[in-house]
Structures are given as C-alpha cells and as structure tokens.
Design a protein around this motif. Sequence first.
Motif, PDB file in Angstrom:
ATOM      1  N   ALA A 132       2.298 -19.999   6.752  1.00  0.00           N
ATOM      2  CA  ALA A 132       3.589 -20.498   6.279  1.00  0.00           C
ATOM      3  C   ALA A 132       4.738 -20.138   7.212  1.00  0.00           C
ATOM      4  CB  ALA A 132       3.871 -19.969   4.874  1.00  0.00           C
ATOM      5  N   THR A 133       4.683 -18.935   7.829  1.00  0.00           N
ATOM      6  CA  THR A 133       5.846 -18.448   8.586  1.00  0.00           C
ATOM      7  C   THR A 133       5.564 -18.156  10.050  1.00  0.00           C
ATOM      8  OG1 THR A 133       5.439 -16.102   8.118  1.00  0.00           O
ATOM      9  CG2 THR A 133       6.670 -17.355   6.458  1.00  0.00           C
ATOM     10  N   GLY A 134       4.295 -18.083  10.435  1.00  0.00           N
ATOM     11  CA  GLY A 134       3.951 -17.749  11.817  1.00  0.00           C
ATOM     12  C   GLY A 134       3.726 -16.270  12.047  1.00  0.00           C
ATOM     13  N   SER A 135       4.068 -15.431  11.067  1.00  0.00           N
ATOM     14  CA  SER A 135       3.832 -13.987  11.173  1.00  0.00           C
ATOM     15  C   SER A 135       3.646 -13.441   9.759  1.00  0.00           C
ATOM     16  CB  SER A 135       5.005 -13.284  11.864  1.00  0.00           C
ATOM     17  OG  SER A 135       6.187 -13.453  11.118  1.00  0.00           O
ATOM     18  N   ALA A 136       3.280 -12.162   9.669  1.00  0.00           N
ATOM     19  CA  ALA A 136       3.041 -11.585   8.344  1.00  0.00           C
ATOM     20  C   ALA A 136       3.065 -10.074   8.426  1.00  0.00           C
ATOM     21  CB  ALA A 136       1.699 -12.049   7.774  1.00  0.00           C
ATOM     22  N   GLY A 137       3.169  -9.421   7.279  1.00  0.00           N
ATOM     23  CA  GLY A 137       3.173  -7.969   7.203  1.00  0.00           C
ATOM     24  C   GLY A 137       3.268  -7.555   5.753  1.00  0.00           C
ATOM     25  N   TRP A 138       3.618  -6.299   5.542  1.00  0.00           N
ATOM     26  CA  TRP A 138       3.678  -5.771   4.180  1.00  0.00           C
ATOM     27  C   TRP A 138       5.043  -5.152   3.919  1.00  0.00           C
ATOM     28  CZ3 TRP A 138      -0.291  -5.252   7.602  1.00  0.00           C
ATOM     29  CH2 TRP A 138      -1.469  -5.950   7.264  1.00  0.00           C
ATOM     30  N   PRO A 139       5.563  -5.301   2.709  1.00  0.00           N
ATOM     31  CA  PRO A 139       4.927  -5.958   1.571  1.00  0.00           C
ATOM     32  C   PRO A 139       4.770  -7.451   1.835  1.00  0.00           C
ATOM     33  CG  PRO A 139       7.243  -5.573   1.094  1.00  0.00           C
ATOM     34  CD  PRO A 139       6.952  -4.882   2.397  1.00  0.00           C
ATOM     35  N   ASN A 140       3.671  -7.995   1.369  1.00  0.00           N
ATOM     36  CA  ASN A 140       3.419  -9.429   1.498  1.00  0.00           C
ATOM     37  C   ASN A 140       3.722 -10.074   0.151  1.00  0.00           C
ATOM     38  OD1 ASN A 140       2.584 -11.859   2.635  1.00  0.00           O
ATOM     39  ND2 ASN A 140       0.468 -11.570   1.958  1.00  0.00           N
ATOM     40  N   ASN A 141       4.806 -10.826   0.095  1.00  0.00           N
ATOM     41  CA  ASN A 141       5.235 -11.458  -1.152  1.00  0.00           C
ATOM     42  C   ASN A 141       4.949 -12.952  -1.071  1.00  0.00           C
ATOM     43  OD1 ASN A 141       6.614  -9.159  -2.606  1.00  0.00           O
ATOM     44  ND2 ASN A 141       7.705  -9.103  -0.652  1.00  0.00           N
ATOM     45  N   VAL A 142       4.027 -13.403  -1.908  1.00  0.00           N
ATOM     46  CA  VAL A 142       3.547 -14.775  -1.847  1.00  0.00           C
ATOM     47  C   VAL A 142       3.726 -15.442  -3.209  1.00  0.00           C
ATOM     48  CG1 VAL A 142       1.647 -16.248  -1.093  1.00  0.00           C
ATOM     49  CG2 VAL A 142       1.767 -13.893  -0.278  1.00  0.00           C
ATOM     50  N   PHE A 143       4.207 -16.666  -3.189  1.00  0.00           N
ATOM     51  CA  PHE A 143       4.347 -17.443  -4.420  1.00  0.00           C
ATOM     52  C   PHE A 143       3.176 -18.403  -4.523  1.00  0.00           C
ATOM     53  CE2 PHE A 143       8.510 -15.876  -3.349  1.00  0.00           C
ATOM     54  CZ  PHE A 143       9.046 -15.512  -4.576  1.00  0.00           C
ATOM     55  N   LEU A 144       2.509 -18.374  -5.678  1.00  0.00           N
ATOM     56  CA  LEU A 144       1.287 -19.148  -5.889  1.00  0.00           C
ATOM     57  C   LEU A 144       1.465 -20.114  -7.048  1.00  0.00           C
ATOM     58  CD1 LEU A 144      -1.233 -16.132  -6.057  1.00  0.00           C
ATOM     59  CD2 LEU A 144      -0.201 -17.104  -4.006  1.00  0.00           C
ATOM     60  N   THR A 145       0.710 -21.208  -7.014  1.00  0.00           N
ATOM     61  CA  THR A 145       0.591 -22.070  -8.180  1.00  0.00           C
ATOM     62  C   THR A 145      -0.232 -21.336  -9.238  1.00  0.00           C
ATOM     63  OG1 THR A 145      -1.434 -23.092  -7.350  1.00  0.00           O
ATOM     64  CG2 THR A 145       0.663 -24.127  -6.721  1.00  0.00           C
ATOM     65  N   TYR A 189       0.850  -1.191   0.000  1.00  0.00           N
ATOM     66  CA  TYR A 189       0.000   0.000   0.000  1.00  0.00           C
ATOM     67  C   TYR A 189       0.885   1.240   0.000  1.00  0.00           C
ATOM     68  CZ  TYR A 189       0.790  -0.324   5.085  1.00  0.00           C
ATOM     69  OH  TYR A 189       1.347  -0.424   6.336  1.00  0.00           O
ATOM     70  N   SER A 190       0.303   2.370  -0.293  1.00  0.00           N
ATOM     71  CA  SER A 190       1.069   3.580  -0.596  1.00  0.00           C
ATOM     72  C   SER A 190       1.930   4.079   0.553  1.00  0.00           C
ATOM     73  CB  SER A 190       0.135   4.710  -1.042  1.00  0.00           C
ATOM     74  OG  SER A 190      -0.378   4.447  -2.323  1.00  0.00           O
ATOM     75  N   THR A 191       1.464   3.957   1.791  1.00  0.00           N
ATOM     76  CA  THR A 191       2.202   4.514   2.925  1.00  0.00           C
ATOM     77  C   THR A 191       3.036   3.466   3.659  1.00  0.00           C
ATOM     78  OG1 THR A 191       0.227   4.250   4.304  1.00  0.00           O
ATOM     79  CG2 THR A 191       0.584   6.414   3.292  1.00  0.00           C
ATOM     80  N   CYS A 192       3.289   2.336   3.017  1.00  0.00           N
ATOM     81  CA  CYS A 192       4.077   1.261   3.611  1.00  0.00           C
ATOM     82  C   CYS A 192       5.563   1.503   3.343  1.00  0.00           C
ATOM     83  CB  CYS A 192       3.631  -0.085   3.033  1.00  0.00           C
ATOM     84  SG  CYS A 192       4.762  -1.448   3.331  1.00  0.00           S
ATOM     85  N   HIS A 193       6.334   1.765   4.394  1.00  0.00           N
ATOM     86  CA  HIS A 193       7.760   2.091   4.234  1.00  0.00           C
ATOM     87  C   HIS A 193       8.527   0.970   3.534  1.00  0.00           C
ATOM     88  CE1 HIS A 193      11.832   3.376   5.099  1.00  0.00           C
ATOM     89  NE2 HIS A 193      12.050   2.210   5.678  1.00  0.00           N
ATOM     90  N   TRP A 194       8.380  -0.250   4.020  1.00  0.00           N
ATOM     91  CA  TRP A 194       9.186  -1.344   3.475  1.00  0.00           C
ATOM     92  C   TRP A 194       8.742  -1.740   2.077  1.00  0.00           C
ATOM     93  CZ3 TRP A 194      13.721  -1.962   5.307  1.00  0.00           C
ATOM     94  CH2 TRP A 194      13.979  -1.629   6.642  1.00  0.00           C
ATOM     95  N   CYS A 195       7.485  -1.417   1.719  1.00  0.00           N
ATOM     96  CA  CYS A 195       7.046  -1.615   0.331  1.00  0.00           C
ATOM     97  C   CYS A 195       7.896  -0.756  -0.602  1.00  0.00           C
ATOM     98  CB  CYS A 195       5.575  -1.245   0.173  1.00  0.00           C
ATOM     99  SG  CYS A 195       4.439  -2.263   1.137  1.00  0.00           S
ATOM    100  N   HIS A 196       8.126   0.502  -0.194  1.00  0.00           N
ATOM    101  CA  HIS A 196       8.914   1.412  -1.031  1.00  0.00           C
ATOM    102  C   HIS A 196      10.387   1.015  -1.048  1.00  0.00           C
ATOM    103  CE1 HIS A 196       5.470   3.887  -1.691  1.00  0.00           C
ATOM    104  NE2 HIS A 196       5.303   4.131  -0.412  1.00  0.00           N
ATOM    105  N   VAL A 197      10.876   0.526   0.083  1.00  0.00           N
ATOM    106  CA  VAL A 197      12.269   0.073   0.124  1.00  0.00           C
ATOM    107  C   VAL A 197      12.459  -1.093  -0.841  1.00  0.00           C
ATOM    108  CG1 VAL A 197      14.056  -0.984   1.556  1.00  0.00           C
ATOM    109  CG2 VAL A 197      12.649   0.867   2.487  1.00  0.00           C
ATOM    110  N   MET A 198      11.532  -2.043  -0.826  1.00  0.00           N
ATOM    111  CA  MET A 198      11.673  -3.213  -1.703  1.00  0.00           C
ATOM    112  C   MET A 198      11.487  -2.828  -3.166  1.00  0.00           C
ATOM    113  SD  MET A 198      10.271  -7.005  -0.991  1.00  0.00           S
ATOM    114  CE  MET A 198      10.921  -8.371  -1.969  1.00  0.00           C
ATOM    115  N   GLU A 199      10.617  -1.858  -3.412  1.00  0.00           N
ATOM    116  CA  GLU A 199      10.451  -1.373  -4.794  1.00  0.00           C
ATOM    117  C   GLU A 199      11.755  -0.779  -5.308  1.00  0.00           C
ATOM    118  OE1 GLU A 199       9.819   1.375  -8.035  1.00  0.00           O
ATOM    119  OE2 GLU A 199      10.285   2.025  -5.984  1.00  0.00           O
TER     120      GLU A 199
END
Length: 270
Positions: free
Chosen positions: A126-139, A75-85
């Motif tokens: 899968a990991t016991g915790s979660a947050g954003w950015p949420n990077n998920v691998f799908l079939t 989402y737009s105000t997610c710090h780590w989303c922008h770092v990963m981008e």
Amino acid sequence: MGKFALAIIWLILGTHLAAASGPPKEGQKANRLLTEPSPYLRQHGYNPVDWYPWGKEAFAKAVRENKPILLSVGYSTCHWCHVMERESFSDKNIAKLINENFVAIKVDRERRPDIDETYILATQIATGSAGWPNNVFLTPDLKPFVGGTYFPPEEFKRLLTEIALRWTVDEKLLRQEGDRIAGLIHRIMSHRVAAADVTNEALKKVSATAVKSFDPTYGGVGTTNKFPRENLLLFLLDRAEKYNDKDALKVATQTLDAMIRGGIQDQVGG
C-alpha cells in the motif's frame, strides 16, 4: 549464565512489561487484553479502546455489524508502539472514534509472526515501506485496504474519521481495494521459494547489494536511520567464513563496531 537464571530474568522482565503502562487510573476499566498471555497485549489492558485479541469473536462482530477492522500489530520492545499507545490508544476521544466505527484488534508480532508477515506485506504494497506499529484497516473478511505505521494523534484522528466516512459512502470501493491487495499478497507468497531452492548465485547478489549500499560512516546498509539487522549480519559473516568474502566481513565488522560505539546497551549485562 544458566537456564534457571535466564528464566528468572525473563520472568522479571515479563512482569515489568505487563505493568509498563502502570496501575489503572481512576475511572479506567480493563479491556479484553488484560488477561491475554502476551505481555505486549497486557500493556494495552487499560486502554479505553475496546480491543479484541485476534480471533473469531472479533471477526464475528465485524461481520455482524459490518464494520471495518483496525488491526494494530506491534511488540514489547518497539519504541513507537509505546509512543502510539500513550498518545493515541490512551486518548478517550480517539478511542471513542475507534469504538464507534471499527472493530479494534491488537496482535503481538512475536507471538503471531504469521499474521505479522501477511499484514506487514499489505502495508508494503500500500505504501512502499512498512514497520511497527503496523496499523492496517481491513474489511470484515480480513482483506487489507489501507495500511501505515506510526501516526501522530491528530493525523491518526483524521485518518480514522476519513476511513469511517468512506466506509459509509463508498464501502464497495474499499472492498475492491481489499480484494486487490489480498490478491497481490497471495501471488507474492505463492511465488516464494524454499530456502533449499535458493542458489549460491542469488546469495552472491544479496551480499554484493549489501556491500554496495554499505554506510562507511555509521555502519549498516543504506543512508537513513537503521535498526540492527541481525539476520543480515549473520548472513554476511557466514559468507565471509565460507567464501573468504573480505567485503562482506568488512561490512559486518564495521557495522558491529559502530553499534558498540553507539547508544544501544545490553540492559542485563550493561
């Protein structure tokens, strides 16, 4: 502040967010996200990653080419989303890995909370915790088999390489893991109760748990770094007002006092 003034502020903010990654550099090409209505998706509009918005075109490509999907939710105000981008999704070598081995889908959780809810739960399983950015691998049929949050570039590169290899040599095992996690998600969601069915006794337990886990030094619940949890604070204030719960009031007010003393500032009002 009137509705018109608020509308102007959001218009300015939306324009700013859309241009947050700056104008395209020489040689950069726009991808599909540049024309999306979501400012968050448009921020990724000049990534070298061949992004798709959530939809049938991406799903069909994954099935047709039998490729796993990389779903990235933020989402737009997610710090780590922008770092990963900046660190990973703008990196040509990482983008090449993604484009050759995956179908990449970007989702704005503020516009699609339904998708966010499903796949944040997958990462929690899968990991016991979660947050954003949420990077998920799908079939290709949208079943999650690996999930995580922020990855530093080198770690993300290793993960992409490993999953691409495993999909080639052991696709059946990854599909089985996808079936397992999808089944757990279905079971959890089907057992959720409606708000009207939540008892006062259950709410008392939630309040008591928050009080027990209160951090008297820095405010909030728990001892690790914390995000402002508006829903929890509103819940505790509601308990304090309706049931004269002094402990709930203490947790809420001391947390709000700590937030005022901290570094979070209102960017509009100062």
